[in-house]
Design a protein around this motif. Structure first.
Motif, PDB file in Angstrom:
ATOM      1  N   GLY A  66       0.804  -1.208   0.000  1.00 56.34           N
ATOM      2  CA  GLY A  66       0.000   0.000   0.000  1.00 56.34           C
ATOM      3  C   GLY A  66       0.836   1.256   0.000  1.00 56.34           C
ATOM      4  N   HIS A  67       0.121   2.352   0.008  1.00 65.77           N
ATOM      5  CA  HIS A  67       0.787   3.655   0.014  1.00 65.77           C
ATOM      6  C   HIS A  67      -0.191   4.678   0.566  1.00 65.77           C
ATOM      7  CE1 HIS A  67       3.904   6.425  -1.352  1.00 65.77           C
ATOM      8  NE2 HIS A  67       2.940   7.232  -1.718  1.00 65.77           N
ATOM      9  N   GLN A  68       0.345   5.665   1.275  1.00 66.99           N
ATOM     10  CA  GLN A  68      -0.470   6.798   1.683  1.00 66.99           C
ATOM     11  C   GLN A  68       0.182   8.073   1.169  1.00 66.99           C
ATOM     12  OE1 GLN A  68      -0.876   7.810   5.901  1.00 66.99           O
ATOM     13  NE2 GLN A  68      -3.013   8.393   5.571  1.00 66.99           N
ATOM     14  N   PHE A  69      -0.613   8.960   0.657  1.00 69.97           N
ATOM     15  CA  PHE A  69      -0.130  10.206   0.065  1.00 69.97           C
ATOM     16  C   PHE A  69      -0.225  11.349   1.072  1.00 69.97           C
ATOM     17  CE2 PHE A  69       0.377   8.446  -4.086  1.00 69.97           C
ATOM     18  CZ  PHE A  69      -0.548   7.423  -4.149  1.00 69.97           C
ATOM     19  N   PRO A  70       0.476  12.466   0.792  1.00 64.77           N
ATOM     20  CA  PRO A  70       0.452  13.594   1.741  1.00 64.77           C
ATOM     21  C   PRO A  70      -0.954  14.113   2.034  1.00 64.77           C
ATOM     22  CG  PRO A  70       2.245  13.874   0.193  1.00 64.77           C
ATOM     23  CD  PRO A  70       1.467  12.682  -0.284  1.00 64.77           C
ATOM     24  N   ASN A  71      -1.910  13.926   1.124  1.00 66.38           N
ATOM     25  CA  ASN A  71      -3.289  14.381   1.384  1.00 66.38           C
ATOM     26  C   ASN A  71      -4.104  13.317   2.126  1.00 66.38           C
ATOM     27  OD1 ASN A  71      -3.735  12.457  -0.555  1.00 66.38           O
ATOM     28  ND2 ASN A  71      -4.944  13.765  -1.916  1.00 66.38           N
ATOM     29  N   TYR A  72      -3.437  12.297   2.638  1.00 64.54           N
ATOM     30  CA  TYR A  72      -4.000  11.197   3.449  1.00 64.54           C
ATOM     31  C   TYR A  72      -4.722  10.128   2.630  1.00 64.54           C
ATOM     32  CZ  TYR A  72      -3.163  14.724   7.017  1.00 64.54           C
ATOM     33  OH  TYR A  72      -2.590  15.694   7.792  1.00 64.54           O
ATOM     34  N   SER A  73      -4.907  10.343   1.340  1.00 61.32           N
ATOM     35  CA  SER A  73      -5.522   9.295   0.536  1.00 61.32           C
ATOM     36  C   SER A  73      -4.569   8.100   0.460  1.00 61.32           C
ATOM     37  CB  SER A  73      -5.869   9.806  -0.858  1.00 61.32           C
ATOM     38  OG  SER A  73      -4.696  10.098  -1.581  1.00 61.32           O
ATOM     39  N   SER A  74      -5.115   6.960   0.053  1.00 56.26           N
ATOM     40  CA  SER A  74      -4.321   5.738   0.103  1.00 56.26           C
ATOM     41  C   SER A  74      -4.627   4.835  -1.074  1.00 56.26           C
ATOM     42  CB  SER A  74      -4.616   5.004   1.415  1.00 56.26           C
ATOM     43  OG  SER A  74      -3.925   3.773   1.500  1.00 56.26           O
ATOM     44  N   GLU A  75      -3.680   3.988  -1.392  1.00 57.05           N
ATOM     45  CA  GLU A  75      -3.847   2.952  -2.416  1.00 57.05           C
ATOM     46  C   GLU A  75      -3.514   1.589  -1.825  1.00 57.05           C
ATOM     47  OE1 GLU A  75      -2.713   5.338  -6.557  1.00 57.05           O
ATOM     48  OE2 GLU A  75      -1.322   3.868  -5.710  1.00 57.05           O
ATOM     49  N   LEU A  76      -4.233   0.582  -2.311  1.00 57.76           N
ATOM     50  CA  LEU A  76      -3.932  -0.813  -1.998  1.00 57.76           C
ATOM     51  C   LEU A  76      -3.571  -1.487  -3.310  1.00 57.76           C
ATOM     52  CD1 LEU A  76      -4.021  -3.524  -0.392  1.00 57.76           C
ATOM     53  CD2 LEU A  76      -6.495  -3.549  -0.813  1.00 57.76           C
ATOM     54  N   ASN A  77      -2.414  -2.108  -3.358  1.00 58.10           N
ATOM     55  CA  ASN A  77      -1.963  -2.829  -4.542  1.00 58.10           C
ATOM     56  C   ASN A  77      -1.894  -4.326  -4.224  1.00 58.10           C
ATOM     57  OD1 ASN A  77      -1.138  -0.427  -6.251  1.00 58.10           O
ATOM     58  ND2 ASN A  77       0.124  -0.112  -4.440  1.00 58.10           N
ATOM     59  N   VAL A  78      -2.384  -5.114  -5.161  1.00 62.36           N
ATOM     60  CA  VAL A  78      -2.278  -6.565  -5.021  1.00 62.36           C
ATOM     61  C   VAL A  78      -1.653  -7.112  -6.295  1.00 62.36           C
ATOM     62  CG1 VAL A  78      -3.443  -8.733  -4.475  1.00 62.36           C
ATOM     63  CG2 VAL A  78      -4.405  -6.563  -3.659  1.00 62.36           C
ATOM     64  N   ASN A  79      -0.529  -7.812  -6.137  1.00 57.05           N
ATOM     65  CA  ASN A  79       0.177  -8.406  -7.279  1.00 57.05           C
ATOM     66  C   ASN A  79      -0.151  -9.886  -7.417  1.00 57.05           C
ATOM     67  OD1 ASN A  79       1.604  -6.022  -7.911  1.00 57.05           O
ATOM     68  ND2 ASN A  79       3.062  -6.471  -6.269  1.00 57.05           N
ATOM     69  N   ALA A  80       0.092 -10.416  -8.611  1.00 55.81           N
ATOM     70  CA  ALA A  80      -0.055 -11.854  -8.853  1.00 55.81           C
ATOM     71  C   ALA A  80      -1.370 -12.380  -8.286  1.00 55.81           C
ATOM     72  CB  ALA A  80       1.138 -12.609  -8.258  1.00 55.81           C
ATOM     73  N   LEU A  81      -2.471 -11.814  -8.740  1.00 55.36           N
ATOM     74  CA  LEU A  81      -3.788 -12.125  -8.203  1.00 55.36           C
ATOM     75  C   LEU A  81      -4.105 -13.617  -8.254  1.00 55.36           C
ATOM     76  CD1 LEU A  81      -5.820  -9.139  -9.677  1.00 55.36           C
ATOM     77  CD2 LEU A  81      -5.537  -9.673  -7.241  1.00 55.36           C
ATOM     78  N   LEU A  82      -4.717 -14.083  -7.169  1.00 55.39           N
ATOM     79  CA  LEU A  82      -5.202 -15.460  -7.057  1.00 55.39           C
ATOM     80  C   LEU A  82      -6.727 -15.443  -7.016  1.00 55.39           C
ATOM     81  CD1 LEU A  82      -2.804 -16.658  -4.196  1.00 55.39           C
ATOM     82  CD2 LEU A  82      -2.494 -16.963  -6.665  1.00 55.39           C
ATOM     83  N   LEU A  83      -7.341 -16.578  -7.347  1.00 54.06           N
ATOM     84  CA  LEU A  83      -8.800 -16.655  -7.280  1.00 54.06           C
ATOM     85  C   LEU A  83      -9.293 -16.316  -5.869  1.00 54.06           C
ATOM     86  CD1 LEU A  83      -9.498 -19.903  -9.354  1.00 54.06           C
ATOM     87  CD2 LEU A  83      -9.605 -17.525 -10.127  1.00 54.06           C
ATOM     88  N   GLY A  84      -8.533 -16.706  -4.874  1.00 50.13           N
ATOM     89  CA  GLY A  84      -8.901 -16.473  -3.478  1.00 50.13           C
ATOM     90  C   GLY A  84      -8.848 -15.019  -3.050  1.00 50.13           C
TER      91      GLY A  84
END
Lengths: 114, 112
Positions: A66-84
């Motif tokens: 993940g990441h949080q930006f100076p304006n407090y917004s955030s991202e969630l990254n998921v790599n190599a996606l699985l069915l689960g």
């Protein structure tokens, strides 16, 4: 006063792909937590960001970042996606030290991995 | 290990028929216990935070109580619009604020 905003609302990805989910916290909030909710289950804590740093992490593999930006917004990254990984991904925001007012959740991003 | 168990898994009530939902928890140190309401396809909506045994909070037809090992959500004279999944979560002093351990929820259906 806008609450927590998440985008996109729905997403379909293929196994092995990568995905980025976005979250804008409630106005005045500085802390963002991410949760994964499988069908019929309660939300599970993924990690939390405060002051642009990952403050705590749940029992999720390194494919989740993940990441949080100076304006407090955030991202969630998921790599190599699985069915689960198919689930509702929820973002919750709060003001650090003000837990008695509860954590405000967004409506989530429904991720389907095929 | 922190645990939260909610019962029953599902509850069907007639409009006006009062009942209670149970949340049993195990934590090393309770920072707070939270109740949320979740409608299908939506995120959880905050209802209450409880901090210490004996504490009670009320909101419209809902009343939450807390003991050292469990919490109850009492629903008085429910209406069909109270139908939802009710989630209980705990926050442990050992974790950071915002690291909530959730139960699986109780799905409440109120028939007119």
């Amino acid at each position: 006063d806008a609450g927590v905003t998440q985008s996109p609302t729905h997403l379909i990805k293929t196994r092995g792909q990568q995905v980025t989910l976005r979250c804008s916290p409630k106005s005045g909030h500085d802390t963002v937590s991410w949760y994964q909710q499988a069908l019929g289950q309660g939300p599970q804590f993924i990690f939390q960001y405060y002051e642009e740093e990952e403050r705590q992490r749940g029992n999720f593999p390194d494919r989740f970042s993940g990441h949080q930006f100076p304006n407090y917004s955030s991202e969630l990254n998921v790599n190599a996606l699985l069915l689960g990984d198919s689930a509702l991904y929820l973002c919750a925001s709060s003001l650090s030290g003000q837990a008695r007012y509860g954590y405000t959740f967004g409506s989530g991003t429904r991720l389907t991995v095929v | 290990e922190d645990q939260v168990t909610q019962s029953p898994e599902a509850l069907r009530l007639q409009e006006g028929e009062s009942s209670s939902l149970n949340c049993s928890y195990t934590v090393s140190g309770l920072r707070g216990l939270f109740w949320y309401r979740q409608d299908p396809g939506k995120g959880p909506e905050f209802l209450f935070t409880l901090y210490s045994a004996g504490e009670e909070k009320e909101k419209e037809r809902l009343k939450a109580t807390l003991t050292k090992k469990e919490s109850f959500l009492h629903i008085t004279a429910p209406k069909p619009e109270d139908s939802a999944t009710y989630l209980c979560a705990v926050e442990d002093y050992g974790g950071s604020q915002g690291n909530l351990i959730f139960g699986k929820g109780t799905k409440l259906s109120v028939k007119p």
